[in-house]
Scaffold this motif. Structure first.
Motif, PDB file in Angstrom:
ATOM      1  N   ARG A 166      43.024 -29.269  26.833  1.00  0.00           N
ATOM      2  CA  ARG A 166      41.628 -29.494  26.425  1.00  0.00           C
ATOM      3  C   ARG A 166      41.548 -29.858  24.941  1.00  0.00           C
ATOM      4  O   ARG A 166      40.790 -30.754  24.545  1.00  0.00           O
ATOM      5  CB  ARG A 166      40.795 -28.246  26.699  1.00  0.00           C
ATOM      6  CG  ARG A 166      39.295 -28.439  26.448  1.00  0.00           C
ATOM      7  CD  ARG A 166      38.523 -27.158  26.734  1.00  0.00           C
ATOM      8  NE  ARG A 166      37.074 -27.393  26.787  1.00  0.00           N
ATOM      9  CZ  ARG A 166      36.258 -27.289  25.755  1.00  0.00           C
ATOM     10  NH1 ARG A 166      36.740 -26.983  24.557  1.00  0.00           N
ATOM     11  NH2 ARG A 166      34.963 -27.508  25.898  1.00  0.00           N
ATOM     12  N   ASP A 188      37.119 -27.366  31.811  1.00  0.00           N
ATOM     13  CA  ASP A 188      36.282 -26.201  31.494  1.00  0.00           C
ATOM     14  C   ASP A 188      36.166 -25.225  32.655  1.00  0.00           C
ATOM     15  O   ASP A 188      36.198 -24.003  32.451  1.00  0.00           O
ATOM     16  CB  ASP A 188      34.885 -26.663  31.069  1.00  0.00           C
ATOM     17  CG  ASP A 188      34.894 -27.318  29.692  1.00  0.00           C
ATOM     18  OD1 ASP A 188      35.992 -27.458  29.126  1.00  0.00           O
ATOM     19  OD2 ASP A 188      33.816 -27.702  29.211  1.00  0.00           O
ATOM     20  N   ARG A 248      30.153 -27.980  23.148  1.00  0.00           N
ATOM     21  CA  ARG A 248      31.151 -29.040  23.304  1.00  0.00           C
ATOM     22  C   ARG A 248      31.176 -29.986  22.102  1.00  0.00           C
ATOM     23  O   ARG A 248      32.239 -30.409  21.655  1.00  0.00           O
ATOM     24  CB  ARG A 248      30.865 -29.846  24.569  1.00  0.00           C
ATOM     25  CG  ARG A 248      31.302 -29.166  25.847  1.00  0.00           C
ATOM     26  CD  ARG A 248      30.957 -30.008  27.051  1.00  0.00           C
ATOM     27  NE  ARG A 248      31.578 -29.493  28.254  1.00  0.00           N
ATOM     28  CZ  ARG A 248      31.419 -30.035  29.463  1.00  0.00           C
ATOM     29  NH1 ARG A 248      30.675 -31.127  29.590  1.00  0.00           N
ATOM     30  NH2 ARG A 248      32.024 -29.512  30.514  1.00  0.00           N
ATOM     31  N   ASP A 251      33.013 -28.444  19.335  1.00  0.00           N
ATOM     32  CA  ASP A 251      34.448 -28.454  19.633  1.00  0.00           C
ATOM     33  C   ASP A 251      35.049 -29.832  19.354  1.00  0.00           C
ATOM     34  O   ASP A 251      36.171 -29.947  18.838  1.00  0.00           O
ATOM     35  CB  ASP A 251      34.690 -28.077  21.097  1.00  0.00           C
ATOM     36  CG  ASP A 251      34.459 -26.596  21.370  1.00  0.00           C
ATOM     37  OD1 ASP A 251      34.172 -25.855  20.406  1.00  0.00           O
ATOM     38  OD2 ASP A 251      34.582 -26.180  22.541  1.00  0.00           O
ATOM     39  N   THR A 257      39.097 -25.893  20.744  1.00  0.00           N
ATOM     40  CA  THR A 257      38.212 -25.052  21.538  1.00  0.00           C
ATOM     41  C   THR A 257      37.877 -23.805  20.734  1.00  0.00           C
ATOM     42  O   THR A 257      38.758 -22.986  20.438  1.00  0.00           O
ATOM     43  CB  THR A 257      38.887 -24.662  22.868  1.00  0.00           C
ATOM     44  OG1 THR A 257      39.289 -25.864  23.554  1.00  0.00           O
ATOM     45  CG2 THR A 257      37.952 -23.851  23.738  1.00  0.00           C
TER      46      THR A 257
END
Length: 371
Positions: A166, A188, A248, A251, A257
């Motif tokens: 991620r 996610d 998000r 991030d 994250t």
């Protein structure tokens, strides 16, 4: 369960060495810098497939060598009528993948090895658990749980893998200045699911761990004050999943994250004498901090023994230099009462160790290195 034999080839400062150990107390003595801690680390490495002190396997290769190899014989069922001796071999060659074998057969997954030979290390730098950041505390509790619970270890490894993927995706989105929410969803959902499982197991473990830990602290400190561990996690919040998705954009800007169980912490508290729980890091004395971490490790020992049905190998690195006489006497009393199984102790002053252990009824063997 105990380590019967160990051979080291090109491991740290050991070019070629072989040892046969006793089932009870093994004392490794020698001058500072002779390799006492390295020998303990070899035992730790065999048990957990990694070093206790280095974060890269190649750092454990002897200078100018191309590889190292550790080979050991563990006896898994020492009290049964049919003791099983298992040969564990680990080899690391520069630039190649680590090889881990049991009776000369490679493990399909390294995680299958974790917890098979439980081990607990008490070392001088353990107070970093108190003084340093949350990462050290998470690593400690994750290490305990990984030896105890294979399902937890698998969930943790999978979480770390998805988290890494991620974060790579977030960096890609930042470079392109465009976010694909559908693609993020594919990461996610499993990340949130695994994070919840990890959170629940950590929370349950702390609740189970606390009574034994506090009992050890009270024993070592003669009940002078109370101590506490508080598990803190964003995942505890009922709306965490929604909040996770809400950030998000943040991030993506930060290219990592920023929320999840990888941000959890374990807060160490101590009673200040007035009924208030205050941070051990700020208000605890050096003696209280040392007692706290030893109690942590002894409670780890108990938890592993209860889960595995065997006494873990206990590694005590240079602790006689770091503890006062009262705490040393408490530990030796526990040794004499048979609280532990196989023990390895390092000390630069053999005469001191002989004097401290001369009343212990267990079989005590000395190994002099660097002579």
């Amino acid at each position: 369960m105990y380590l019967e034999k160990l051979s080291l080839t090109n491991f740290k400062n050991y070019e070629d060495a072989r040892y046969s150990f006793g089932k009870q107390v093994n004392v490794i003595v020698g001058p500072n810098g002779s390799g006492k801690t390295n020998l303990l680390d070899a035992v730790y490495f065999l048990a957990l497939s990694k070093s206790a002190f280095q974060n890269q396997d190649a750092f454990s290769i002897l200078h100018d060598a191309d590889y190292f190899m550790l080979d050991g014989i563990f006896e898994e069922h020492e009290y049964s009528n049919h003791p099983a001796r298992v040969q564990i071999t680990i080899s690391v060659q520069r630039g190649q993948r680590k090889v881990l074998m049991a009776d000369k057969k490679p493990y399909e997954r390294f995680s299958e090895h974790i917890g098979r030979f439980p081990v607990v290390l008490i070392a001088p730098n353990d107070t970093d658990l108190v003084r340093e950041h949350s990462e050290e505390r998470r690593q400690f509790f994750d290490g305990v749980l990984s030896q105890m619970d294979a399902e937890y270890l698998q969930n943790y490894l999978m979480y770390q893998q998805i988290l890494k993927q991620r974060n790579s995706l977030l960096k890609l989105f930042a470079d392109r200045n465009q976010v694909d929410n559908d693609m993020l969803d594919t990461y996610d959902y499993p990340l949130l699911d695994l994070g919840q499982k990890i959170h629940d197991r950590r929370k349950k473990f702390v609740e189970e761990f606390m009574p034994g830990f506090r009992e050890h602290y009270a024993y070592l400190s003669d009940g002078r004050e109370e101590v506490f561990i508080v598990y803190e996690s964003e995942v505890s919040n009922p709306g965490f999943a929604e909040e996770f998705r809400h950030f998000r954009r943040r991030d993506t800007v930060l290219q990592r994250t920023t929320m999840g169980v990888h941000k959890d912490d374990y807060v160490f508290l101590i009673d200040n004498g007035s009924g208030q729980q205050v941070p051990l890091k700020k208000f605890g004395s050096q003696g209280q901090q040392k007692t706290f971490v030893i109690a942590l490790k002894l409670a780890q020992f108990d938890s592993l023994e209860a889960e595995k049905g065997v006494k873990p190998i206990l590694l005590l690195d240079d602790i006689f230099d770091k503890l006062d006489d009262r705490r040393i006497s408490k530990l030796i009393q526990q040794m004499d009462e048979g609280a532990f199984g196989q023990i390895f102790i390092t000390d630069a002053r053999p005469e001191r160790t002989r004097e401290l252990l001369n009343t212990v009824q267990a079989d005590v063997r000395f190994f002099e290195i660097g002579q």
